[in-house]
Design a protein around this motif. Structure first.
Motif, mmCIF file in Angstrom:
data_model
loop_
_atom_site.group_PDB
_atom_site.id
_atom_site.type_symbol
_atom_site.label_atom_id
_atom_site.label_comp_id
_atom_site.label_asym_id
_atom_site.label_seq_id
_atom_site.Cartn_x
_atom_site.Cartn_y
_atom_site.Cartn_z
ATOM 1 N N GLY A 109 1.999 3.576 3.278
ATOM 2 C CA GLY A 109 1.881 2.899 4.566
ATOM 3 C C GLY A 109 1.022 1.806 4.685
ATOM 4 N N GLY A 110 0.669 1.197 5.926
ATOM 5 C CA GLY A 110 -0.256 0.171 6.062
ATOM 6 C C GLY A 110 0.613 -1.246 5.907
ATOM 7 N N ALA A 111 -0.167 -1.938 6.626
ATOM 8 C CA ALA A 111 0.799 -3.308 6.623
ATOM 9 C C ALA A 111 0.896 -4.122 5.341
ATOM 10 C CB ALA A 111 0.151 -4.416 7.800
ATOM 11 N N PRO A 112 1.957 -4.515 5.151
ATOM 12 C CA PRO A 112 2.177 -5.099 3.794
ATOM 13 C C PRO A 112 1.662 -6.488 3.874
ATOM 14 C CG PRO A 112 4.326 -5.236 4.741
ATOM 15 C CD PRO A 112 3.255 -4.711 5.884
ATOM 16 N N LYS B 266 9.014 -2.864 9.578
ATOM 17 C CA LYS B 266 8.737 -2.127 8.397
ATOM 18 C C LYS B 266 8.418 -0.469 8.848
ATOM 19 C CE LYS B 266 5.636 -1.699 4.284
ATOM 20 N NZ LYS B 266 4.872 -0.516 4.562
ATOM 21 N N SER C 166 5.069 -1.357 11.573
ATOM 22 C CA SER C 166 4.612 -2.781 11.396
ATOM 23 C C SER C 166 5.791 -3.633 11.878
ATOM 24 C CB SER C 166 4.256 -3.105 9.939
ATOM 25 O OG SER C 166 3.104 -2.004 9.453
ATOM 26 N N ASN D 275 6.569 2.500 7.589
ATOM 27 C CA ASN D 275 5.732 2.787 6.453
ATOM 28 C C ASN D 275 5.776 4.163 6.126
ATOM 29 O OD1 ASN D 275 4.240 0.494 6.995
ATOM 30 N ND2 ASN D 275 2.912 1.197 8.432
ATOM 31 N N LEU E 121 0.717 -1.175 -0.019
ATOM 32 C CA LEU E 121 0.061 -0.121 -0.066
ATOM 33 C C LEU E 121 0.911 1.299 -0.172
ATOM 34 C CD1 LEU E 121 -2.846 -1.097 2.528
ATOM 35 C CD2 LEU E 121 -2.890 -1.253 0.129
#
Lengths: 119, 111
Positions: free
Chosen positions: A102-105, B91, B32, B93, A99
């Motif tokens: 950001g956002g969790a992949p 991660k 994350s 973001n 995404l």
């Protein structure tokens, strides 16, 4: 279904030769990553492809390394004039989407890797 | 300072034991977090994501402490098959960012 596949599984080459490593991602996965893992070391990010966008090459260690992804699917990592320090396991991973902003992949699914030995 | 740090181990524990691993990360913008598992000479596989409130999956519990910038993994009732290297993954973001892997913590479960 089929996972990520890589070929060859093992490659032994002489210093100074060029090598090509291949990655077939999971069908439909738009993101593709190359990492390498040296003995006793963590995974080192090399390059990342997302759809038709320009690849993120920020992890490539030198200009001897390059990668292509044709047709948004298969990818080839090329190492020119190999050196002994290039010896490592080269891992490819793919994920369904990343995404923007950001956002969790989505989960990265790894292939079995190519073990490269440069003599 | 390394971006993601882990104790390499090995952690030697008997079957049935409870074992915990910690991981610290340096980038406060990290959003994350994950634990991956890597068996000897195999590729990494996702074990579980780590959520802010903590989460559990069977015998595995993951915790996140943003203030101290560390992540933990707790394994209860260890099995022989849990022997592997556990990779802490972070991660940030920011656009098309990628995962940063720790070097891993090796766990050896003995009979």
């Amino acid at each position: 279904g089929a996972g990520v596949s890589q070929s060859p599984s093992n490659k032994v080459t002489e210093k100074g030769k060029d090598v090509e490593l291949r990655c077939d991602p999971i069908s439909g996965h738009t993101a593709l990553y190359w990492y390498r893992q040296s003995l006793g070391q963590g995974l080192e990010f090399l390059i990342y492809f997302q759809g038709n966008s320009a690849p993120d090459k920020s992890g490539l260690p030198s200009d001897r390394f390059s990668a292509e992804r044709t047709g948004g699917s298969v990818s080839t990592l090329t190492i020119q004039r190999t050196q002994q320090e290039d010896s490592a396991v080269y891992l490819c991973a793919s994920s369904l989407t990343v995404l923007a902003g950001g956002g969790a992949p989505d989960t990265q699914y790894f292939g079995p890797g190519t073990r490269l030995t440069v003599l | 300072r390394k971006e993601v740090e882990q104790d390499p181990g090995p952690f030697n524990v008997p079957e049935g034991a409870t074992v915990a691993f910690n991981c610290t990360y340096s980038n406060s913008a990290s959003q994350s977090f994950f634990w991956y598992r890597q068996d000897c000479r195999k590729e990494p596989k996702l074990l579980m994501s780590v959520y802010s409130s903590g989460n559990e999956d069977g015998r595995f519990t993951a915790q996140l402490n943003r203030a101290s910038q560390y992540i933990s993994l707790l394994i209860r009732d260890s099995k022989l098959s849990d022997s592997a290297t556990y990779l802490c993954v972070v991660k940030v973001n920011s656009g098309y960012s990628t995962l940063t892997f720790g070097k891993g913590t090796m766990l050896l479960v003995s009979p």
